[in-house]
Design an enzyme around this catalytic site. Structure first.
Site, PDB file in Angstrom:
ATOM      1  N   GLY A   8     -20.858  -5.908   0.314  1.00 18.21           N
ATOM      2  CA  GLY A   8     -20.378  -7.022   1.063  1.00 18.21           C
ATOM      3  C   GLY A   8     -20.254  -8.325   0.683  1.00 18.21           C
ATOM      4  N   ASP A   9     -21.186  -8.721  -0.052  1.00 16.04           N
ATOM      5  CA  ASP A   9     -21.358  -9.837  -1.125  1.00 16.04           C
ATOM      6  C   ASP A   9     -20.006 -10.083  -1.817  1.00 16.04           C
ATOM      7  OD1 ASP A   9     -23.376 -10.491   0.680  1.00 16.04           O
ATOM      8  OD2 ASP A   9     -24.946 -10.042  -1.106  1.00 16.04           O
TER       9      ASP A   9
END
Ligand code: ATP
Length: 310
Positions: free
Chosen positions: A253-254
């Site tokens: 996600g990052d």
């Protein structure tokens, strides 16, 4: 220049163990220690993309100095604001295919530090074109602290990519100052609207029409192996990704947020933005390390992503 924000960074310690024995001594041959926190994962991916990036946030104590030293060694420009509390350790014990995590809360921020950081942040915002804010707020900061930061970014007309959850995100959605993009996963989306959201496209589309999201230009819901579903103003897109060999999806996600930020910085098309973001999410999932991508496979994966308008 891109500014990344990590308000509660950590030294991430990973202890690989053949077997984790409870109530006795476990000896670790090789501990890995890296600067951590979601915003710093984003920063590392941006650096690998060769984007110009400055990392900021709050930092303190010996571990804070260690993080700054390591970032400088990685040639990542860092302008953290020093606080009196001590930056935290976060421990991940990797054993028998499991990951047992021990996460310290981190320091409590004083009222005066909270106010001074906003003044410091306002100066930094003027030096950059876009701001990427990720992760949780440390103790001591009010739930609406990100809204105050976004208000400053809005004042200078600098777009904000926001990846946070829980009360901090609820406050941002309630507030009049809006980020340009948010990137919840389905769990965070469910938490926000107070009911379980599935990965069904029709349901996702209806959910993103909720007035809760009014005023936010882009909402990108990441769906792990199912790619993503996105809303850009009145347009809706499903992102279909190829099957990949997953090694460690933590931080995907990052990495996706790094792709979104980089694409906004480049002012690219919707299709390219979504493809870049998902390619980087996949590349992170294919590696052992968090916030690390092997760009050799970039073009191949990018070309296999399909964007379908709904
Ligand atoms: P984290 O909180 O661990 O950073 P997240 O829940 O915010 O992750 P995910 O939806 O798991 O984010 O992953 C982000 C993106 O990475 C997905 O949209 C997808 O493009 C890619 N991705 C993650 N896991 C997989 C997978 N198993 N197969 C293919 N792509 C994946």
């Amino acid at each position: 220049m891109i500014l990344t924000v990590t308000m509660n960074p950590s030294v991430d310690i990973s202890y690989p163990l053949e077997k984790f024995n409870l109530d006795t001594v476990n000896r670790v041959a090789k501990a890995i220690k890296t600067p951590g926190g979601k915003g710093l994962n984003v920063t590392r991916v941006l650096k690998q993309l060769d984007d110009k990036v400055i990392a900021t946030g709050l930092i303190g104590g010996a571990l804070g100095i260690d993080i700054q030293k390591k970032l400088t060694e990685m040639r990542i420009e860092n302008k953290f604001f020093e606080i009196s509390g001590e930056t935290r350790n976060c421990i991940a014990i990797l054993h028998e295919g499991n990951q047992t995590e021990i996460l310290e809360n981190g320091p409590t921020i004083s009222q005066s530090e909270s106010e001074k950081f906003l003044e410091y942040f306002e100066k930094l915002v003027q030096e950059v074109e876009i701001i990427s804010i990720s992760g949780s707020l440390p103790n001591g900061l009010e739930d609406d602290y990100y809204s105050k930061m976004i208000e400053i970014c809005n004042k200078y007309e600098k777009p904000v990519v926001l990846d946070c959850s829980g009360r901090a995100l609820v406050e941002v959605l309630k507030n009049e100052y809006k980020p340009k993009i948010i990137k919840p996963n389905t769990e965070e989306l469910s938490q926000l609207i107070g009911k379980e959201v599935s990965k069904d496209i029709g349901e996702l589309k209806e959910t993103l029409k909720n007035e809760l999201f009014d005023g936010i230009e882009w909402i990108i819901v990441s769906l792990g192996a199912d790619g993503a579903f996105a809303k850009h103003n009145d347009k809706f897109y499903k992102v279909n990704v190829p099957k990949i060999e997953v090694v460690n999806p933590v931080g995907s996600g990052d990495s996706t947020v790094a792709g979104i930020t980089s694409a906004i910085y480049e002012n690219t098309s919707d299709e390219n933005l979504l493809k870049k973001a998902n390619t980087l999410g996949m590349l992170n999932a294919m590696e052992k390390l968090t916030g690390f991508v092997n760009l050799e496979n970039y073009e191949k994966l990018f070309s296999k992503i399909e964007i379908v308008e709904y």
